[in-house]
Design an enzyme around this catalytic site. Structure first.
Site, short mmCIF file in Angstrom:
data_model
loop_
_atom_site.label_atom_id
_atom_site.label_comp_id
_atom_site.label_asym_id
_atom_site.label_seq_id
_atom_site.Cartn_x
_atom_site.Cartn_y
_atom_site.Cartn_z
N HIS A 152 0.84 -1.21 0.00
CA HIS A 152 0.00 0.00 0.00
C HIS A 152 0.87 1.26 0.00
CE1 HIS A 152 -2.86 -2.87 2.12
NE2 HIS A 152 -3.59 -2.46 1.11
N MET A 169 2.94 -9.44 -0.68
CA MET A 169 2.38 -8.79 0.51
C MET A 169 0.86 -8.75 0.43
SD MET A 169 4.86 -6.10 1.99
CE MET A 169 6.59 -6.49 2.19
#
Ligand code: PAF
Length: 281
Positions: A37, A184
């Protein structure tokens, strides 16, 4: 960093930003943020004057037997990460704000939602397209950033933006991996140390594909079988799908005669993980 909970306030702030001639970059998330992110935030900050991140665990994209209730949430942790990353505004609405009583409108993107996760998670992309459409209407971003781990999601959102004439540039960003190759994901937190070891089988299957291609193999079924056998040989793993598809249309390829995407979803015990890679041939 502004923290905004209502649609009205978000729209007002962002209208003023736009009117002052600034560009807006937007990173929609469901929170429990990781370096993937933050890579989207970093790119947004490079490209735009003002970066907005939304945190909203969107109930309409979860199936009845999925992990909506236990999806990891930690706003305090996310807020610190975003502040450190230099985000300008966080939009953090409640479920009632996004789906008030009487809510009845959904966005349905056809065809590209048929295969892969669309086939395995009915209604998932209807929920994703709906919430992303609403968020785009609230934020009015110039550019919006999505990780390519959710490759099909990026294709679906690009289709929606084009079909509905939305003025936003959808940017797909490379998958960020742990040092051992695990893609991830907020869901990695569910994995026990043993399960995490098995989860490495997804990314470790990609060199097998490379090897098969180098040996001249072009039958998708043969390559898929190799990958499935490899992943299944790891404890806790149960394959949801492994598919080889055209990288733009997501149509299934039987014979590999062009660049392709191999995409997979695998349950490691109860945790469903996805991964993918594009191969040029
Ligand atoms: O990728 C996600 O985290 C979600 O699907 C998104 C795009 C934030 C929509 O809820």
């Amino acid at each position: 960093m502004l923290i905004v909970n209502t649609v009205c306030e978000a729209k007002k702030i962002l209208r003023d930003i736009k009117n002052s001639g600034k560009s807006i970059g937007f990173v929609p998330t469901m929170g429990y943020l990781h370096s993937g992110h933050i890579s989207l935030v970093d790119q947004s900050k490079k490209d735009n004057d003002f970066t907005v991140v939304s945190i909203f665990v969107n109930p309409t994209q979860f199936g009845p037997n999925e992990d909506l209730d236990k999806y990891p949430r930690n706003f305090v942790r996310d807020e610190k990460l975003l502040r450190d990353a230099g985000v300008d505004m966080v939009f953090y609405p409640s479920v009632e704000t996004m789906y008030p009583d009487g809510y009845a409108t959904f966005v349905n993107v056809e065809r590209v939602t048929d295969p892969l996760c669309g086939a395995k998670r009915p209604g998932h992309f209807r929920g994703v397209a709906t919430i992303v459409c609403k968020l785009f209407n609230i934020v009015s971003p110039d550019k919006s950033y999505f990780g390519l781990k959710d490759y099909q999601q990026v294709i679906v959102i690009k289709r929606m933006v084009e079909d509905l004439n939305m003025d936003v540039d959808v940017v797909g960003m490379p998958i960020v991996r742990e040092s051992d190759g695990l893609a991830m994901s907020s869901r990695n937190v569910y994995l026990s140390p043993d399960e995490r070891l098995s989860a490495l089988s997804l990314s470790r299957s990609f060199p097998l594909v490379e090897k098969k291609l180098k040996s001249g193999e072009r039958r998708a079924s043969v390559i898929i079988k190799d990958v499935e056998d490899f992943i299944s040989s790891h404890p806790y793993s149960r394959i949801d799908y492994v598919e080889i598809v055209d990288k733009d249309s997501l149509e299934k390829l039987d014979f590999i005669d062009r660049p392709f995407l191999i995409a997979m979803a695998v349950f490691i015990n109860k945790t469903r993980l996805i991964d993918n890679k594009i191969f040029e041939v």
